[in-house]
Write a protein that holds these residues in place. Structure first.
Motif, PDB file in Angstrom:
ATOM      1  N   MET B  34       0.811  -1.220   0.000  1.00  0.00           N
ATOM      2  CA  MET B  34       0.000   0.000   0.000  1.00  0.00           C
ATOM      3  C   MET B  34       0.845   1.271   0.000  1.00  0.00           C
ATOM      4  N   SER B  35       2.051   1.220   0.586  1.00  0.00           N
ATOM      5  CA  SER B  35       2.808   2.460   0.737  1.00  0.00           C
ATOM      6  C   SER B  35       3.380   2.967  -0.590  1.00  0.00           C
ATOM      7  N   ASN B  37       1.891   3.679  -3.060  1.00  0.00           N
ATOM      8  CA  ASN B  37       0.998   4.721  -3.576  1.00  0.00           C
ATOM      9  C   ASN B  37       1.421   6.118  -3.138  1.00  0.00           C
ATOM     10  N   LEU B  38       2.058   6.200  -1.966  1.00  0.00           N
ATOM     11  CA  LEU B  38       2.516   7.516  -1.501  1.00  0.00           C
ATOM     12  C   LEU B  38       3.560   8.063  -2.473  1.00  0.00           C
ATOM     13  N   LYS B  39       4.487   7.176  -2.874  1.00  0.00           N
ATOM     14  CA  LYS B  39       5.522   7.577  -3.830  1.00  0.00           C
ATOM     15  C   LYS B  39       4.882   7.954  -5.173  1.00  0.00           C
ATOM     16  N   ILE B  41       1.900   9.092  -5.763  1.00  0.00           N
ATOM     17  CA  ILE B  41       1.193  10.380  -5.695  1.00  0.00           C
ATOM     18  C   ILE B  41       2.206  11.531  -5.690  1.00  0.00           C
ATOM     19  N   CYS B  42       3.356  11.335  -5.024  1.00  0.00           N
ATOM     20  CA  CYS B  42       4.423  12.348  -5.073  1.00  0.00           C
ATOM     21  C   CYS B  42       4.850  12.576  -6.518  1.00  0.00           C
ATOM     22  N   VAL B  68      -6.344   1.725  -3.966  1.00  0.00           N
ATOM     23  CA  VAL B  68      -6.522   2.765  -2.946  1.00  0.00           C
ATOM     24  C   VAL B  68      -7.945   3.324  -2.990  1.00  0.00           C
TER      25      VAL B  68
END
Lengths: 137, 187
Positions: B34-35, B37-39, B41-42, B68
């Motif tokens: 899941m993490s 996705n943070l990258k 979106i950045c 997500v």
């Protein structure tokens, strides 16, 4: 409509994490205090089934829906980064009571203050990207 | 049947369903993490201008953004249509410990008002807690190479030593926070 099956998996995962209470700050606190088996049971049973799944996959050379033999990529061996990053993550996990999956799920449950945590997590990821070459790996 | 669905689900039902989530993604030719996705979106927001780390073809991660979006919808469905309003049944000891830290109505909502309620959030201390917590999660997960889904579930399932080391890190950080820092922040 390739995205549809992923959307459905996400919906399923979101429902499971809410119904399991794994999205609850209280459950994370309780886990780190070793006061209940609940979270250990969830993670432990998921991993146990996962291990069996990957053993079967390798034994039978199972293929994915595109017809390719499934081979889970090995994680990069950056032990320093694993332990240091993991510890930093642990600080945040126990404070926010939420990791990257639950953050989005909690937004869906109507807790809008989680948007601050999500925005800060994006900032944290961005700053890691800036500093990556200067950090021990 | 419906009665059981509306109640909180026990670990021996939930855990296997989380494994099923991972298994479905692997069968679809992807992985459970899941993490990432943070990258992504950045990168979509233009972070590639500032660091090469963010220069990658984010369109290859569109499937994960669909996951997500699904999780947000799933969270909505779960609380509005699949819940009977049960409190989070945490242990007596947990309630006692949290009461000593000034937490009231432990387990009544998914999240404590003392951290996520607007009264808390709009104070300097409360805002700092959420911002620092989120920052540490975002920074730490990328540094460690994954989060609970990528390391603890997928990585351990695949017998990855880096994942075991990361999970040990998760617990070092989590235990220090829970046993030593939370009591300083709330008392």
């Amino acid at each position: 409509m390739k995205a549809l099956k992923f959307l459905l998996v996400g919906i399923f995962f979101g429902i499971v994490l809410v119904k399991s209470e794994a999205v609850s700050w209280y459950r994370i606190y309780e886990m780190f205090k070793f006061q209940s088996f609940h979270m250990y049971g969830i993670i432990g049973s998921a991993v146990a089934i996962g291990v069996i799944f990957f053993l079967i996959v390798k034994k039978l050379s199972l293929k994915n829906i595109s017809g390719q033999v499934i081979s889970a990529a090995d994680k990069e061996k950056n032990y320093k980064a694993n332990i240091l990053g993991g510890t930093i993550f642990g600080f945040g996990w126990a404070l926010a009571g939420a990791c990257p999956g639950p953050m989005y799920i909690l937004l869906g449950t109507g807790v809008f203050s989680i948007l601050i945590v999500i925005a800060a997590a994006l900032l944290g990821t961005f700053v890691y990207g800036l500093l990556k070459n200067k950090l021990p790996h | 049947m419906m009665e059981y669905i509306l109640q909180p689900w026990p670990w021996y039902f939930s855990g296997p369903l989380i494994a099923l989530t991972m298994i479905l993604l692997v069968l679809f030719g992807k992985s459970f993490g899941m993490s990432s996705n943070l990258k992504t979106i950045c990168t979509i927001s233009g972070a590639g201008k500032y660091a090469d780390f963010f220069k990658f073809d984010w369109k290859a991660q569109k499937w994960n953004l669909a996951v997500v979006l699904g999780t947000i919808i799933g969270g909505f469905i779960a609380v509005h249509f699949l819940s009977d309003g049960s409190a989070i049944a945490v242990s007596e000891n947990t309630i006692k410990d949290l009461s000593a830290l000034g937490f009231e109505n432990v387990g009544e909502n998914i999240l404590p008002q003392e951290i996520y309620g607007w009264d808390a959030v709009l104070s300097l201390k409360g805002m700092a807690i959420l911002v620092i917590a989120g920052f540490l999660v975002g920074f730490g997960t990328r540094y460690a190479g994954g989060c609970t889904s990528g390391h603890a579930i997928s990585g351990l399932s695949n017998l990855q030593l880096p994942s075991l080391i990361a999970v040990i890190g998760f617990f070092i950080g989590g235990l220090i926070m829970t046993f030593f820092i939370l009591p300083l922040l709330f008392s």
